[in-house]
Design an enzyme around this catalytic site. Sequence first.
Site, short mmCIF file in Angstrom:
data_model
loop_
_atom_site.label_atom_id
_atom_site.label_comp_id
_atom_site.label_asym_id
_atom_site.label_seq_id
_atom_site.Cartn_x
_atom_site.Cartn_y
_atom_site.Cartn_z
N GLN A 181 0.84 -1.21 0.00
CA GLN A 181 0.00 0.00 0.00
C GLN A 181 0.87 1.25 0.00
O GLN A 181 0.59 2.21 -0.71
CB GLN A 181 -0.93 0.05 1.21
CG GLN A 181 -2.00 -1.01 1.20
CD GLN A 181 -2.74 -1.08 -0.13
OE1 GLN A 181 -3.40 -0.12 -0.52
NE2 GLN A 181 -2.64 -2.20 -0.83
N HIS A 234 1.95 2.89 -3.23
CA HIS A 234 0.97 3.53 -4.11
C HIS A 234 1.16 5.04 -4.16
O HIS A 234 1.03 5.66 -5.21
CB HIS A 234 -0.45 3.27 -3.61
CG HIS A 234 -1.11 2.08 -4.25
ND1 HIS A 234 -1.38 2.03 -5.58
CD2 HIS A 234 -1.56 0.92 -3.74
CE1 HIS A 234 -1.97 0.87 -5.88
NE2 HIS A 234 -2.09 0.18 -4.77
N GLU A 291 -9.81 0.33 4.60
CA GLU A 291 -10.14 -0.07 3.23
C GLU A 291 -9.80 -1.56 3.04
O GLU A 291 -10.62 -2.35 2.61
CB GLU A 291 -9.33 0.80 2.25
CG GLU A 291 -9.60 0.48 0.80
CD GLU A 291 -8.60 1.19 -0.13
OE1 GLU A 291 -7.57 1.71 0.36
OE2 GLU A 291 -8.85 1.22 -1.35
N HIS A 292 -8.54 -1.91 3.36
CA HIS A 292 -8.08 -3.30 3.28
C HIS A 292 -7.71 -3.78 4.67
O HIS A 292 -6.93 -3.11 5.36
CB HIS A 292 -6.82 -3.42 2.41
CG HIS A 292 -6.97 -2.88 1.03
ND1 HIS A 292 -6.46 -1.65 0.66
CD2 HIS A 292 -7.55 -3.40 -0.08
CE1 HIS A 292 -6.73 -1.44 -0.62
NE2 HIS A 292 -7.39 -2.48 -1.10
N ASP A 318 -6.05 -7.01 -5.34
CA ASP A 318 -5.92 -5.90 -6.28
C ASP A 318 -6.08 -6.37 -7.72
O ASP A 318 -6.43 -5.57 -8.59
CB ASP A 318 -4.54 -5.24 -6.13
CG ASP A 318 -4.47 -4.36 -4.91
OD1 ASP A 318 -5.54 -3.92 -4.43
OD2 ASP A 318 -3.35 -4.09 -4.42
N GLU A 352 -51.47 15.34 7.51
CA GLU A 352 -50.35 16.12 6.97
C GLU A 352 -50.86 17.29 6.11
O GLU A 352 -50.07 17.93 5.41
CB GLU A 352 -49.43 15.21 6.15
CG GLU A 352 -48.73 14.15 7.03
CD GLU A 352 -47.73 13.28 6.27
OE1 GLU A 352 -47.63 13.41 5.03
OE2 GLU A 352 -47.04 12.49 6.93
N HIS A 359 -54.06 14.29 -1.76
CA HIS A 359 -53.64 12.90 -1.51
C HIS A 359 -54.82 12.11 -0.96
O HIS A 359 -55.12 11.01 -1.43
CB HIS A 359 -52.50 12.86 -0.49
CG HIS A 359 -51.16 13.30 -1.01
ND1 HIS A 359 -50.88 14.58 -1.39
CD2 HIS A 359 -50.01 12.60 -1.21
CE1 HIS A 359 -49.61 14.65 -1.79
NE2 HIS A 359 -49.06 13.46 -1.69
#
Lengths: 436, 436
Positions: free
Chosen positions: A259, A262, A327-328, A361, A415, A420
């Site tokens: 990682q 990267h 993330e991982h 990956d 309401e 309606h």
Amino acid sequence: MPQFLSTTDADFDTRFTALLSSKREDSPDVDHVVADIIADVRARGDAAVLALTAKFDRLDLTPATMRFTEAEIDAECAKVAPADMAALQLAADRIRAYHSRQMPTDALWTDEAGATLGWRWTPVSAAGLYVPGGLASYPSSVLMNAIPAKVAGVGRLAVVVPTPDGVTNPLVLMAARIAGVDEVYRIGGAQAIAALAYGTETIAPVDKITGPGNAFVAAAKRRVFGKVGIDMIAGPSEILVIADRDNDPDWIALDLLSQAEHDESAQSILITDDAAFGNAVAAAVDARLQTLERRAIAAASWQAFGAIIVVQDMAEAVALSDRIAPEHLEICTADADALAQKVTHAGAIFIGGWTPEAIGDYIGGPNHVLPTARSARFSSGLSVMDFVKRTTLSRMSPEALAAIGPSAERLANSESLQAHGLSVRARLDRLNRGGT
Amino acid sequence: MPQFLSTTDADFDTRFTALLSSKREDSPDVDHVVADIIADVRARGDAAVLALTAKFDRLDLTPATMRFTEAEIDAECAKVAPADMAALQLAADRIRAYHSRQMPTDALWTDEAGATLGWRWTPVSAAGLYVPGGLASYPSSVLMNAIPAKVAGVGRLAVVVPTPDGVTNPLVLMAARIAGVDEVYRIGGAQAIAALAYGTETIAPVDKITGPGNAFVAAAKRRVFGKVGIDMIAGPSEILVIADRDNDPDWIALDLLSQAEHDESAQSILITDDAAFGNAVAAAVDARLQTLERRAIAAASWQAFGAIIVVQDMAEAVALSDRIAPEHLEICTADADALAQKVTHAGAIFIGGWTPEAIGDYIGGPNHVLPTARSARFSSGLSVMDFVKRTTLSRMSPEALAAIGPSAERLANSESLQAHGLSVRARLDRLNRGGT
């Protein structure tokens, strides 16, 4: 040296909280530039895209040469080594097999009131995929974005990939072909996002845009969101490894470095119940950093954001992991499966020492587009679900309306939404008069 | 008068495109104000929230009175008429029954390479629900947002609802109680969104925020997105009714008006294959507008954005509907089920003349939070899926790594990510030496 923390330190909580909130990304504010680019593409279409491509990519295109022809893709694919092609094909097959299991199912039932209810899933009609040019032009990303779209049934999938100075990555085109991409355009940046979202004379607009990109691309995706759907805006990559002493420190070091290499903003954290093992991993990282090709990047990331945390037991490790929401997450312990079961927040879990994160990956099958920056607390990695949408279905029988309609009318009136209520009442009145 | 269009008009396509792109919402630019409010809440916590509540809601609270006590909720609920309570309970039961079917399932399998793959769904830990105060304070929205969260298994659900001048809507508190909401706070606006996202001394932060709100709330949700998850930013409501001549024009008129009465920016469109029926519906709308309580709003919407489109046949109607991608689609034709099957883009479909859209707003079971402004092309209504997230799982056996690892290594090297490749290679080397 990365940070060393121990849960028995008096200041552990303060330091751990600081680690969690360390600001790893300095997003330049490019929003004004991007707003102008999008406005230009909306106003001038192809002409704007071509002018911006000439300016940023030093590449003179025409409407006719914006898109790769099939012959051009053939020629690029012919440059790919057969072993690379085979590896891409194996990856594509495995990604397709995994994602095919994600297709959601339709439902339709009639309940005791006589109401027929359900839903139906349909694919997005057209999707666009951004692929960065240059160094971060990853064929694996093409597979990871394009295959879920095609599995979902997206009819038209357009890729945009800038080719600065005309330099093309043959593997990207090969991946696009293997994944079944329908159109590939030699454009990038905010102008490509704008072209996909709003369309030009040459490029038909799409409904959804996915794929990674630089700050301009990210800002453009944020701006066109609403006009089209987008995937997440991914931050720098992260890995958390939970490992006991029964691991090869070199393996764990390489997993952390995979990682760190990267991006200088990437974050690699080891949690272990054995301080000596933690030190051994730190030493192994240092040893590998001597020779690693991307050692400048990896060392900067490890130095600034790396951490080794010593816990008293693995229950503590899981609790910290859920606070990180990585993330991982790699779990290399004797009871890895049981530990994985206890994790609540993580994008992807890699279980056992024979599952380096790098498998995920490329070739494991699950998607590598995953939630970063603690967003695994509330979001998921890319999947087929990103390329389908649900339409809910309702059909009332007269009996069903008679049964539940009065409550709808009552709630509408509470309401102050009279029409309606009247839309229900008019039908109930017919029923009360014996009509259907 | 609404617009009348016919697909046989020479200028139909121009007018239809104009109708699609009519700008119905003038969002005031409140982003700067909202940014300041969020910064203030982050810096000062409760003190900021209390000061802003005093300013905007003319209500002096303390940290101790920000939250409704159980006794206060009891007292408010006691004001609700039994018939209203029963209607809310029936709605809640039906919404819960529908959404319970949406829970996604986990998966785990071992493939032919020996790789164990799968995924696991987990709920968001804590969610916040914004409920507007004043006129648009709808108990039905509380049910529609809170029940999917609780079905998903969200552990902590906090509602924020402003009570300007101390005025509380008992039905909102009753709906919150029925839905199983855990905490209710008397705050609103951007300050409430900031408090939910970042937490204060009194309010613990949440992971996901949903629910409708005004321009300040919408801008605040956009700003905190990333820190927490948010649902969609909903635009003005829309309905498209496809109806043949065999309908009561008054029923269809009321269905159109039940969207138009929401908001002057709402849009109601009728598509019919019979011009005379279209005229009859227009007359029925005018008749109902004479006496409707919210006639000023409904008339403004119908006048500005309403449309009646005459088509040659129902196939044409479906094609136009997919271009509109309506939030609500009502199909009142002889072959309504078959026609519904052909629709690709719609948030919700109401099938047959006995299914007025209002049923779906309150009591049908499906969610009434639906994609607006043509976003049904790429997104879905609120569901249990908004409150869960997926963690992917991978476990390689040594044999699996031997089978697919070399391809991962090859792809890593083709992307110049050496540490990725080495993390696989180190393990393959051990295997090649006979180790496991």
